[in-house]
Scaffold this motif. Structure first.
Motif, short mmCIF file in Angstrom:
data_model
loop_
_atom_site.label_atom_id
_atom_site.label_comp_id
_atom_site.label_asym_id
_atom_site.label_seq_id
_atom_site.Cartn_x
_atom_site.Cartn_y
_atom_site.Cartn_z
N LEU A 65 39.28 34.73 45.98
CA LEU A 65 39.23 33.32 45.59
C LEU A 65 40.49 32.58 46.03
O LEU A 65 40.41 31.43 46.48
N LEU A 111 38.39 40.19 43.57
CA LEU A 111 37.85 38.84 43.44
C LEU A 111 38.94 37.78 43.35
O LEU A 111 38.85 36.74 44.01
N THR A 161 31.84 33.63 43.90
CA THR A 161 32.00 34.56 42.77
C THR A 161 30.70 35.30 42.48
O THR A 161 30.71 36.52 42.28
N GLU A 184 34.87 43.69 42.85
CA GLU A 184 35.33 42.68 41.89
C GLU A 184 36.83 42.77 41.62
O GLU A 184 37.43 41.77 41.27
#
Length: 89
Positions: free
Chosen positions: A78, A74, A56, A71
């Motif tokens: 993840l 993101l 992150t 982002e």
């Protein structure tokens, strides 16, 4: 290159002139950002104790370091990392 030290490669993003790649194998993870046209490169090894935190921070820091805003990807990154981590263990 570094890919020869790792058993597997997972491409989070590969387009717009750059790639964000996870290199992994035997419980070791490295994240690699490479912008082919601008010749920008960054790599970081993710800690064994908290790889999601390191991932992150790396992704979030790309905008400040290189002006690349990823982002918005993101959550997907993840989620994909969780899949990869499950396969590697």
């Amino acid at each position: 290159m570094l890919e020869s030290y790792f058993n597997h490669i997972w491409y989070f993003i590969d387009g717009d002139g750059y790639e964000l790649t996870l290199l992994y194998g035997k419980g070791i993870y490295a994240i690699l950002y490479h912008h082919r046209k601008l010749r920008q490169l960054a790599i970081d090894f993710l800690s064994e104790s908290n790889p999601l935190r390191d991932l992150t921070l790396f992704v979030s820091g790309l905008e400040g370091r290189f002006g690349i805003f990823v982002e918005e990807s993101l959550l997907r990154i993840l989620a994909e990392f969780a899949v990869v981590e499950g396969r590697d263990n």
